[in-house]
Scaffold this active site. Structure first.
Site, PDB file in Angstrom:
ATOM      1  N   ARG B 285       0.862  -1.187   0.000  1.00 62.02           N
ATOM      2  CA  ARG B 285       0.000   0.000   0.000  1.00 62.02           C
ATOM      3  C   ARG B 285       0.895   1.233   0.000  1.00 62.02           C
ATOM      4  NH1 ARG B 285      -2.580   1.038   5.212  1.00 62.02           N
ATOM      5  NH2 ARG B 285      -1.276   2.876   5.117  1.00 62.02           N
ATOM      6  N   HIS B 289      -3.922   4.742   4.024  1.00 63.78           N
ATOM      7  CA  HIS B 289      -5.056   3.809   3.999  1.00 63.78           C
ATOM      8  C   HIS B 289      -6.254   4.464   3.313  1.00 63.78           C
ATOM      9  CE1 HIS B 289      -8.174   1.082   5.239  1.00 63.78           C
ATOM     10  NE2 HIS B 289      -8.786   2.044   5.884  1.00 63.78           N
ATOM     11  N   TYR B 298       3.218   5.239  11.530  1.00 61.96           N
ATOM     12  CA  TYR B 298       3.520   3.819  11.714  1.00 61.96           C
ATOM     13  C   TYR B 298       4.357   3.182  10.609  1.00 61.96           C
ATOM     14  CZ  TYR B 298      -0.650   3.596   8.711  1.00 61.96           C
ATOM     15  OH  TYR B 298      -1.542   3.773   7.697  1.00 61.96           O
TER      16      TYR B 298
HETATM   17  C1  TPP Z   1     -15.549  -5.450  10.077  1.00 56.96           C
HETATM   18  C2  TPP Z   1     -14.726  -4.242   9.969  1.00 56.96           C
HETATM   19  N1  TPP Z   1     -13.896  -3.910  10.974  1.00 56.96           N
HETATM   20  C3  TPP Z   1     -13.141  -2.810  10.910  1.00 56.96           C
HETATM   21  C4  TPP Z   1     -13.191  -2.006   9.816  1.00 56.96           C
HETATM   22  C5  TPP Z   1     -12.342  -0.750   9.759  1.00 56.96           C
HETATM   23  N2  TPP Z   1     -11.314  -0.919   8.720  1.00 56.96           N
HETATM   24  C6  TPP Z   1     -11.510  -0.435   7.491  1.00 56.96           C
HETATM   25  S1  TPP Z   1     -10.293  -0.896   6.466  1.00 56.96           S
HETATM   26  C7  TPP Z   1      -9.472  -1.727   7.668  1.00 56.96           C
HETATM   27  C8  TPP Z   1      -8.211  -2.432   7.340  1.00 56.96           C
HETATM   28  C9  TPP Z   1      -8.398  -3.403   6.232  1.00 56.96           C
HETATM   29  O1  TPP Z   1      -7.190  -3.971   5.881  1.00 56.96           O
HETATM   30  P1  TPP Z   1      -7.071  -4.989   4.679  1.00 56.96           P
HETATM   31  O2  TPP Z   1      -8.100  -6.045   4.799  1.00 56.96           O
HETATM   32  O3  TPP Z   1      -5.666  -5.412   4.603  1.00 56.96           O
HETATM   33  O4  TPP Z   1      -7.468  -4.121   3.398  1.00 56.96           O
HETATM   34  P2  TPP Z   1      -6.723  -2.846   2.809  1.00 56.96           P
HETATM   35  O5  TPP Z   1      -7.345  -1.653   3.462  1.00 56.96           O
HETATM   36  O6  TPP Z   1      -5.276  -2.969   3.061  1.00 56.96           O
HETATM   37  O7  TPP Z   1      -7.049  -2.871   1.355  1.00 56.96           O
HETATM   38  C10 TPP Z   1     -10.163  -1.634   8.872  1.00 56.96           C
HETATM   39  C11 TPP Z   1      -9.715  -2.198  10.143  1.00 56.96           C
HETATM   40  C12 TPP Z   1     -14.083  -2.372   8.780  1.00 56.96           C
HETATM   41  N3  TPP Z   1     -14.224  -1.616   7.688  1.00 56.96           N
HETATM   42  N4  TPP Z   1     -14.826  -3.481   8.875  1.00 56.96           N
END
Ligand code: TPP
Ligand code: MG
Lengths: 326, 390
Positions: B285, B289, B298
């Site tokens: 990434r 985010h 971080y």
């Molecule tokens: C069930 C749930 N818990 C928490 C969140 C908050 N949240 C949004 S994105 C994220 C991280 C997701 O990481 P990843 O699955 O690696 O996807 P990326 O964002 O790296 O594409 C979190 C914790 C959420 N959207 N849904």
């Protein structure tokens, strides 16, 4: 006295409780190194280390389930759900276990934990980041549901929630996180849970609200008092469940009129419970029907429309005026 | 299967107690030992040279389509970021660096297939026919942007992490039961999603039911601030497939050809009735985010620089140039065309005013109910008074 916003006040409460009792720990997504997506846990990781401030894998049910285990074994976990919209993934653990272990074991086992979560709309966020579903938790027996409205009461209530012997869902109105600062007493004492607060005494009508709705409600109360020669009583509910029957009933017995302001969808929410409570305890004192100013029974719209769907000062003013005139 | 790097990952390598040697005696030695191999697929190296004998069989037109889709995806991402910074739209998750994963996997799909995504797959959505302005509408808080005409098999953005994996499995089951033998499902999610129960439930259901799903995990090393090593102790995400008895492959997620080939093979298997596949596409990434995030809290900048050098766009372009399918004038023409397309989308997006205020009441249920209608009337009445009051 220091002037703090709600994020800082909650941080101070966590810090204070962790310093006071080494069994208090906090866990959740991004709460450690990052200090939480709203910075509520900022600095705690540095101060208390990764064993007491835990960056968990991405799993809400996992966070609550392990918190239950920790609580059973003597810790006092303060779990963070990143947004209330993701907390439903832990509802099985909350309803099935956290709320029931005391009953199931007839008091031999208890689950003293806190689940913090930002909730509510008005911050132009993506889907699932704006709902007010306190009723979902309030409907679970054995769970306390607390919603602060100011930096000071956020701090005092969180202290009480952490020291409480039972599971507490602590819902933080994210729209109020940085909306204003106020003096927060350094020697804050915990505020008793289960008690509403009479913020302003009055004789002509009772207005009841909680969370982020306290702000437009306060403004509406001021506006009506400036315009008309009336004294309004304002109650901040603070604890949604168990609800403070006495404060509500005594106030309505005095004023005979009541308006309830709730951000959440209208049906089956705390405002319904307030009306039912008035019905049970103060019906014969009423001079007008209890009026509810609420969200609607629709899926919370994306943010382009959200402000139309959240009660405004104007809606509260009109409801108060109509109830006074009834 | 194209492999350039075989890593043997011993599942027996657990934490320290009991020591492996002591535990060995208690194993039933007549059973195969739990040793497995995860293949890592890379077809184009970082300079865009073919480093494997098996180039995918893609016609020049398809290759150019893929590259153009990736360039468009990058341009849309850049513009969304800019619009957000100018306060013209709300919070946006960014997809920079994920174009090979999103576009090459979508290129491998057909129109009967279902696209079940998360929120970091914009390039794939555009290839499925989403108008660019819909993304702008969506990230400016309008349900109007969540779907698009012709998008009946492209699920809207799924924000609840992991939930969509189960939807993908259900869709695949239905397609098979309804005799749609040409239909498969491609499901996108991140490395963080692999921690949710829904991920494990979905892989298990898919495997037990042997349904046509291709799970594509975009392993971009981060879930907001949580690095992959704290998300899972598994050395690869692909190996999680082993537990569910389905093929798991790891691909270089910045290599469009490897992503294409892995997805293509998995889809072929799915259509033959041979069940699901898990693909781990390894990338990084390279931006925050979402626009609400501050990665300096971080992330180490050095690591970032390493990954920027592995950008999937120049890699595929170099390959096209070497194949004499691409030159500077084509690039100029493409850049101009893409800019014009994105400008037009912004204009379309910003000229939209037809937002019916009470639309949310239209879609609570498919049948009318008086309680909803009473509230709609109250809502419209209050809205009127609100605008009258100023
Ligand atoms: C069930 C749930 N818990 C928490 C969140 C908050 N949240 C949004 S994105 C994220 C991280 C997701 O990481 P990843 O699955 O690696 O996807 P990326 O964002 O790296 O594409 C979190 C914790 C959420 N959207 N849904
Ligand atoms: Mg990720």
């Amino acid at each position: 006295m220091v002037k703090l916003n709600m994020v800082q006040a909650i941080n101070l409460a966590l810090d204070g409780e962790m310093a006071r009792d080494e069994n208090v720990i906090t866990l959740g997504q991004d709460v450690g190194v990052n200090g939480g997506v709203f910075r509520v846990t900022d600095g705690l990781y540095k101060k208390y280390g990764e064993e007491r401030v835990i960056d968990t894998p991405l799993a809400e049910s996992g966070i609550l389930g392990t918190s239950i285990g920790m609580a059973l074994a003597g810790l006092k976990p303060v779990a963070e759900m990143q947004f209330s919209g993701f907390s439903y993934l832990m509802l099985g653990q909350l309803e099935g276990h956290a709320s029931r272990l005391r009953s199931r074991t007839q008091g031999m086992m208890t689950v003293p934990l806190v689940v913090r979560m930002p909730y509510g709309g008005g911050v132009r966020a993506l889907e699932h980041h704006s709902e007010s579903h306190e009723a979902t938790f309030a409907h679970v027996p054995g769970v306390k549901v607390v919603i602060p409205s100011t930096p000071s009461n956020a701090r005092a209530l969180l202290m009480a929630a952490i020291r409480d012997p039972d599971p507490v869902v602590f819902m933080e109105p994210k729209r109020s996180y940085r909306a204003f600062r106020e003096n927060v007493d350094e020697n804050t004492e915990p505020m008793e849970l289960g008690k509403a607060q009479v913020v302003q005494e009055g004789t002509d009508l009772t207005v009841i609200s909680w969370g982020a709705m306290m702000r437009p409600t306060l403004q509406a109360v001021d506006a009506v008092q400036n315009k008309h020669n009336v004294n309004l009583e304002l109650i901040d509910l603070l604890t949604i469940s168990p609800m403070d029957t006495e404060t509500i009933a005594e106030s309505v017995k005095k004023t005979g009129r009541c308006v309830v302001v709730q951000e959440a969808p209208r049906s089956f929410g705390p405002s319904s419970e307030i009306v039912a409570t008035i019905n049970d305890h103060a019906l014969m004192y009423l001079e007008a029907p209890v009026r509810r100013v609420t969200g609607f029974d629709v899926v919370m719209p994306f943010f382009e429309r959200e402000l139309d769907y959240i009660p405004t000062e104007g809606r509260v003013i009109r409801a108060i005026e109509e109830t006074l005139e009834f | 299967m194209k492999t350039t790097d075989k890593k043997a990952v011993k599942s027996a390598k657990k934490s320290s107690t009991p020591p492996e040697s002591a535990a060995a005696g208690s194993f039933d030695l007549s059973k195969p030992s739990p040793v497995f191999t995860i293949t890592h697929m890379q077809i184009l190296d970082e300079q865009g040279n073919i480093n494997h004998v098996d180039e995918p069989d893609l016609k020049p037109e398809k290759l150019k389509q893929l590259y153009e889709a990736m360039v468009l995806a990058r341009a849309v991402d850049d513009r969304l970021l800019k619009l957000q910074r100018q306060g013209r739209i709300g919070t946006v998750p960014l997809c920079k660096g994920h174009e090979a994963i999103n576009c090459a996997s979508t290129l491998a799909m057909n129109d009967d297939d279902w696209f079940v995504g998360s929120y970091r797959d914009q390039g794939g959505r555009l290839m499925r026919g989403e108008p660019i302005e819909n993304a702008m509408l969506y990230y400016n808080g309008c349900e109007e942007g969540a779907t698009f005409p012709g998008g009946e098999r492209t699920l809207p953005v799924s924000i609840i992490i992991g939930a969509q994996l189960l939807h993908a499995v259900g869709i695949a089951y239905a397609a098979r039961l309804r005799g749609e033998t040409n239909t498969a499902v491609v499901c996108h999610f991140g490395d963080g999603a692999t921690s949710e129960g829904d991920f494990h439930e979905a892989l298990n259901f898919a495997s037990v039911w042997q349904v046509p799903v291709v799970f594509i995990c975009t392993n971009n090393q981060w879930a907001i601030s949580l690095p992959r090593e704290k998300q899972t102790r598994s050395q690869t995400i692909a190996q999680k497939a082993i537990a569910y008895e389905m093929p798991g492959v790891q691909v270089d997620g910045n290599d469009a050809l490897a992503v294409y080939q892995a997805t293509h093979e998995a889809l072929e298997r799915a259509r033959r009735g041979e069940g699901p596949t898990l693909i781990e596409a390894v990338t990084y990434r390279v931006l925050m985010h979402t626009t609400a995030d501050d990665p300096t809290r971080y992330q180490e900048p050095e690591e970032l620089a390493n990954w920027e050098a592995r950008d999937p766009l120049p890699r595929l372009k170099n390959y096209l140039v070497q194949k004499k399918l691409w030159d500077d004038s084509q690039q100029e023409e493409l850049d101009a065309r893409v800019k014009q397309q994105v400008d037009q989308a912004v204009a379309n997006f910003e000229s939209r005013t037809d937002f019916k205020p009470d639309a949310p009441f239209d879609y609570v249920f498919g049948t009318e109910h008086h309680r909803i209608e009473e509230q709609r009337a109250e809502f419209l009445n209050e809205l009127n008074k609100e605008s009258a009051d100023g």
